[in-house]
Design a protein around this motif. Structure first.
Motif, PDB file in Angstrom:
ATOM      1  N   MET A   1       0.846  -1.199   0.000  1.00 17.26           N
ATOM      2  CA  MET A   1       0.000   0.000   0.000  1.00 17.26           C
ATOM      3  C   MET A   1       0.878   1.245   0.000  1.00 17.26           C
ATOM      4  SD  MET A   1      -2.989   1.096   2.716  1.00 17.26           S
ATOM      5  CE  MET A   1      -1.813   1.284   4.059  1.00 17.26           C
ATOM      6  N   ASP A   2       0.527   2.181  -0.888  1.00 18.87           N
ATOM      7  CA  ASP A   2       1.291   3.412  -0.974  1.00 18.87           C
ATOM      8  C   ASP A   2       1.005   4.283   0.235  1.00 18.87           C
ATOM      9  OD1 ASP A   2       2.727   5.570  -1.715  1.00 18.87           O
ATOM     10  OD2 ASP A   2       1.404   6.190  -3.376  1.00 18.87           O
ATOM     11  N   LYS A   3       2.037   4.549   1.007  1.00 15.14           N
ATOM     12  CA  LYS A   3       1.870   5.323   2.236  1.00 15.14           C
ATOM     13  C   LYS A   3       1.888   6.830   1.971  1.00 15.14           C
ATOM     14  CE  LYS A   3       3.823   1.975   5.455  1.00 15.14           C
ATOM     15  NZ  LYS A   3       4.842   1.761   6.495  1.00 15.14           N
ATOM     16  N   GLY A   4       2.165   7.247   0.723  1.00 14.05           N
ATOM     17  CA  GLY A   4       2.214   8.671   0.433  1.00 14.05           C
ATOM     18  C   GLY A   4       3.643   9.131   0.279  1.00 14.05           C
ATOM     19  N   SER A   5       3.817  10.173  -0.521  1.00 16.05           N
ATOM     20  CA  SER A   5       5.159  10.637  -0.831  1.00 16.05           C
ATOM     21  C   SER A   5       5.686  11.666   0.164  1.00 16.05           C
ATOM     22  CB  SER A   5       5.164  11.246  -2.246  1.00 16.05           C
ATOM     23  OG  SER A   5       4.248  12.324  -2.313  1.00 16.05           O
ATOM     24  N   ILE A   6       4.817  12.208   1.028  1.00 15.08           N
ATOM     25  CA  ILE A   6       5.231  13.234   1.983  1.00 15.08           C
ATOM     26  C   ILE A   6       5.061  12.705   3.398  1.00 15.08           C
ATOM     27  CG2 ILE A   6       4.820  15.586   2.799  1.00 15.08           C
ATOM     28  CD1 ILE A   6       3.560  16.186   0.081  1.00 15.08           C
ATOM     29  N   GLN A   7       6.088  12.913   4.226  1.00 12.43           N
ATOM     30  CA  GLN A   7       5.977  12.535   5.635  1.00 12.43           C
ATOM     31  C   GLN A   7       5.824  13.814   6.458  1.00 12.43           C
ATOM     32  OE1 GLN A   7       9.332  10.518   7.385  1.00 12.43           O
ATOM     33  NE2 GLN A   7       8.126   9.773   9.118  1.00 12.43           N
ATOM     34  N   CYS A   8       4.774  13.852   7.255  1.00 15.05           N
ATOM     35  CA  CYS A   8       4.502  15.022   8.089  1.00 15.05           C
ATOM     36  C   CYS A   8       5.609  15.197   9.116  1.00 15.05           C
ATOM     37  CB  CYS A   8       3.148  14.869   8.790  1.00 15.05           C
ATOM     38  SG  CYS A   8       2.746  16.234   9.905  1.00 15.05           S
ATOM     39  N   LYS A   9       6.169  16.398   9.196  1.00 13.30           N
ATOM     40  CA  LYS A   9       7.244  16.671  10.147  1.00 13.30           C
ATOM     41  C   LYS A   9       6.726  16.881  11.560  1.00 13.30           C
ATOM     42  CE  LYS A   9      10.129  18.752   6.566  1.00 13.30           C
ATOM     43  NZ  LYS A   9      10.803  19.981   6.072  1.00 13.30           N
ATOM     44  N   ASN A  10       5.414  16.906  11.695  1.00 11.41           N
ATOM     45  CA  ASN A  10       4.829  17.083  13.021  1.00 11.41           C
ATOM     46  C   ASN A  10       4.468  15.762  13.675  1.00 11.41           C
ATOM     47  OD1 ASN A  10       3.600  18.740  15.204  1.00 11.41           O
ATOM     48  ND2 ASN A  10       1.685  17.878  14.428  1.00 11.41           N
ATOM     49  N   CYS A  11       3.739  14.888  12.920  1.00 15.01           N
ATOM     50  CA  CYS A  11       3.269  13.636  13.517  1.00 15.01           C
ATOM     51  C   CYS A  11       3.848  12.385  12.851  1.00 15.01           C
ATOM     52  CB  CYS A  11       1.739  13.579  13.475  1.00 15.01           C
ATOM     53  SG  CYS A  11       1.034  13.458  11.808  1.00 15.01           S
TER      54      CYS A  11
ATOM     55  N   HIS B   1       3.045  11.098   9.938  1.00 17.56           N
ATOM     56  CA  HIS B   1       2.089  10.452   9.042  1.00 17.56           C
ATOM     57  C   HIS B   1       2.471  10.698   7.582  1.00 17.56           C
ATOM     58  CE1 HIS B   1      -1.722   8.770   7.773  1.00 17.56           C
ATOM     59  NE2 HIS B   1      -1.971   9.860   7.054  1.00 17.56           N
ATOM     60  N   HIS B   2       2.227   9.709   6.710  1.00 17.30           N
ATOM     61  CA  HIS B   2       2.492   9.849   5.282  1.00 17.30           C
ATOM     62  C   HIS B   2       1.215  10.255   4.553  1.00 17.30           C
ATOM     63  CE1 HIS B   2       6.606   8.136   5.193  1.00 17.30           C
ATOM     64  NE2 HIS B   2       6.188   7.486   6.274  1.00 17.30           N
ATOM     65  N   PHE B   3       1.336  11.224   3.618  1.00 15.86           N
ATOM     66  CA  PHE B   3       0.143  11.717   2.922  1.00 15.86           C
ATOM     67  C   PHE B   3       0.532  12.289   1.563  1.00 15.86           C
ATOM     68  CE2 PHE B   3       1.953  15.115   5.382  1.00 15.86           C
ATOM     69  CZ  PHE B   3       1.828  16.254   4.601  1.00 15.86           C
ATOM     70  N   ASP B   4      -0.481  12.537   0.725  1.00 13.48           N
ATOM     71  CA  ASP B   4      -0.296  13.128  -0.607  1.00 13.48           C
ATOM     72  C   ASP B   4      -1.281  14.279  -0.784  1.00 13.48           C
ATOM     73  OD1 ASP B   4       1.778  11.833  -2.128  1.00 13.48           O
ATOM     74  OD2 ASP B   4       0.578  10.014  -2.037  1.00 13.48           O
ATOM     75  N   SER B   5      -1.015  15.423  -0.148  1.00 12.78           N
ATOM     76  CA  SER B   5      -1.865  16.614  -0.285  1.00 12.78           C
ATOM     77  C   SER B   5      -1.112  17.807   0.281  1.00 12.78           C
ATOM     78  CB  SER B   5      -3.193  16.413   0.457  1.00 12.78           C
ATOM     79  OG  SER B   5      -2.967  16.250   1.853  1.00 12.78           O
ATOM     80  N   ASN B   6      -1.769  18.940   0.291  1.00  9.90           N
ATOM     81  CA  ASN B   6      -1.133  20.147   0.815  1.00  9.90           C
ATOM     82  C   ASN B   6      -1.111  20.208   2.335  1.00  9.90           C
ATOM     83  OD1 ASN B   6      -0.621  21.183  -1.782  1.00  9.90           O
ATOM     84  ND2 ASN B   6      -2.683  22.067  -1.906  1.00  9.90           N
ATOM     85  N   PHE B   7      -1.967  19.397   2.958  1.00 10.79           N
ATOM     86  CA  PHE B   7      -2.050  19.363   4.420  1.00 10.79           C
ATOM     87  C   PHE B   7      -2.076  17.916   4.888  1.00 10.79           C
ATOM     88  CE2 PHE B   7      -3.909  23.372   3.148  1.00 10.79           C
ATOM     89  CZ  PHE B   7      -3.389  24.286   4.068  1.00 10.79           C
ATOM     90  N   CYS B   8      -1.497  17.679   6.041  1.00  6.92           N
ATOM     91  CA  CYS B   8      -1.521  16.345   6.641  1.00  6.92           C
ATOM     92  C   CYS B   8      -2.950  16.015   7.064  1.00  6.92           C
ATOM     93  CB  CYS B   8      -0.594  16.299   7.852  1.00  6.92           C
ATOM     94  SG  CYS B   8      -0.679  14.738   8.778  1.00  6.92           S
ATOM     95  N   ASN B   9      -3.461  14.857   6.589  1.00  4.18           N
ATOM     96  CA  ASN B   9      -4.828  14.488   6.940  1.00  4.18           C
ATOM     97  C   ASN B   9      -4.927  13.841   8.316  1.00  4.18           C
ATOM     98  OD1 ASN B   9      -3.498  12.170   6.257  1.00  4.18           O
ATOM     99  ND2 ASN B   9      -5.071  11.384   4.858  1.00  4.18           N
ATOM    100  N   GLN B  10      -3.804  13.823   9.038  1.00  3.50           N
ATOM    101  CA  GLN B  10      -3.806  13.289  10.398  1.00  3.50           C
ATOM    102  C   GLN B  10      -3.843  14.426  11.426  1.00  3.50           C
ATOM    103  OE1 GLN B  10      -3.844   9.975  10.946  1.00  3.50           O
ATOM    104  NE2 GLN B  10      -3.919  10.126  13.182  1.00  3.50           N
ATOM    105  N   CYS B  11      -2.967  15.421  11.263  1.00  2.00           N
ATOM    106  CA  CYS B  11      -2.896  16.512  12.253  1.00  2.00           C
ATOM    107  C   CYS B  11      -3.208  17.885  11.665  1.00  2.00           C
ATOM    108  CB  CYS B  11      -1.532  16.544  12.937  1.00  2.00           C
ATOM    109  SG  CYS B  11      -0.175  17.057  11.837  1.00  2.00           S
ATOM    110  N   GLY B  12      -3.240  17.996  10.321  1.00  2.00           N
ATOM    111  CA  GLY B  12      -3.616  19.250   9.693  1.00  2.00           C
ATOM    112  C   GLY B  12      -2.470  20.194   9.384  1.00  2.00           C
ATOM    113  N   GLN B  13      -1.209  19.827   9.689  1.00  2.00           N
ATOM    114  CA  GLN B  13      -0.088  20.730   9.415  1.00  2.00           C
ATOM    115  C   GLN B  13       0.161  20.835   7.916  1.00  2.00           C
ATOM    116  OE1 GLN B  13       3.465  21.226  11.940  1.00  2.00           O
ATOM    117  NE2 GLN B  13       4.626  20.247  10.303  1.00  2.00           N
TER     118      GLN B  13
END
Length: 250
Positions: A1-11, A13-25
């Motif tokens: 499963m693709d975990k996303g190309s961006i890792q949130c520097k706050n929490c 979490h891996h995501f593919d958008s302008n904001f982390c869908n886990q913490c919102g940063q």
């Protein structure tokens, strides 16, 4: 499963958008630069950003249209009217105290009041503007009830209008300082009151979008009535209230 190309520097979490869908940063958290510091510093110190100056410009050039558009839903570019009124009122208080200026409507010397009780002095403009906004909102709801605005909407509209009035009062302070020891002081005060009345009429003509002579006369009479009520409240209620509060805390 693709975990996303961006890792949130706050929490983390891996995501593919302008904001982390886990913490919102935000995804684009770069190194802090002077541009970012200069952007956030005024907001941190004064709770203002570009929306403050945009709203102030709109209230100076097209107040009624701006307020009507705000009530219709165009709100994102605007600063909060309540916070703006508090900021302008606080700045006005500081300058009136510093330059030893008497208030126009109730003739209260805030510098003397501050020496006896600073908290009361600093709340003066906030209380006065709240009274003004309430009186005008009640009047507008009565005289212009066919415009189909609710009282809360009229309250917000008048809060914006008195942000413009506060700006007029701020801009008039240099003139009041230069004239306070001269015989022209009363004439300057009456001129400021006249300018405020013109602004109150102009903003309502735009806001209600009423161009006929009959409605213009109704707006002028309503503003004169509001002004009379405000002056009476200032002299017979606010001024004695602050005098009593000062005595209680002295």
């Amino acid at each position: 499963m693709d975990k996303g190309s961006i890792q949130c520097k706050n929490c983390g979490h891996h995501f593919d958008s302008n904001f982390c869908n886990q913490c919102g940063q935000k995804a684009d958290t770069y190194r802090i630069t002077w541009t970012e510091v200069l952007h956030h510093l005024p907001h941190a110190l004064f709770h203002i950003d570009s929306g403050f100056f945009f709203t102030l410009k709109e209230l100076a050039t097209r107040p009624g249209h701006t307020i009507r558009e705000y009530l219709e839903g165009r709100r994102k570019p605007h600063f909060s009217p309540f916070l703006m009124l508090v900021l302008l009122g606080g700045l006005t208080t500081i300058l009136f105290v510093h330059f030893h200026l008497p208030t126009i409507f109730a003739s209260i010397r805030l510098d003397q009041l501050e020496q006896e009780h600073s908290t009361i002095a600093h709340k003066y403009f906030a209380l006065r503007m709240l009274v003004f906004v309430t009186v005008c909102s009640l009047g507008d709801s009565l005289f212009f009830r066919r415009q189909d605005y609710t009282f809360p909407e009229m309250f917000v509209a008048n809060t914006f209008i008195f942000c413009g009035v506060s700006a007029i009062q701020l801009l008039s302070i240099p003139v009041m300082v230069m004239a306070k020891q001269s015989t022209a002081h009363m004439a300057i005060s009456m001129g400021i009151i006249g300018l405020v009345m013109v602004y109150l009429v102009w903003s309502r003509v735009q806001f209600f979008n009423l161009n006929s002579g009959m409605y213009l006369l109704r707006i002028i009479l309503a503003v004169l009535l509001y002004l009379a009520a405000v002056i009476a409240i200032g002299h017979f209620i606010i001024r004695p209230l602050f005098a009593v509060s000062t005595n209680l805390h002295s």
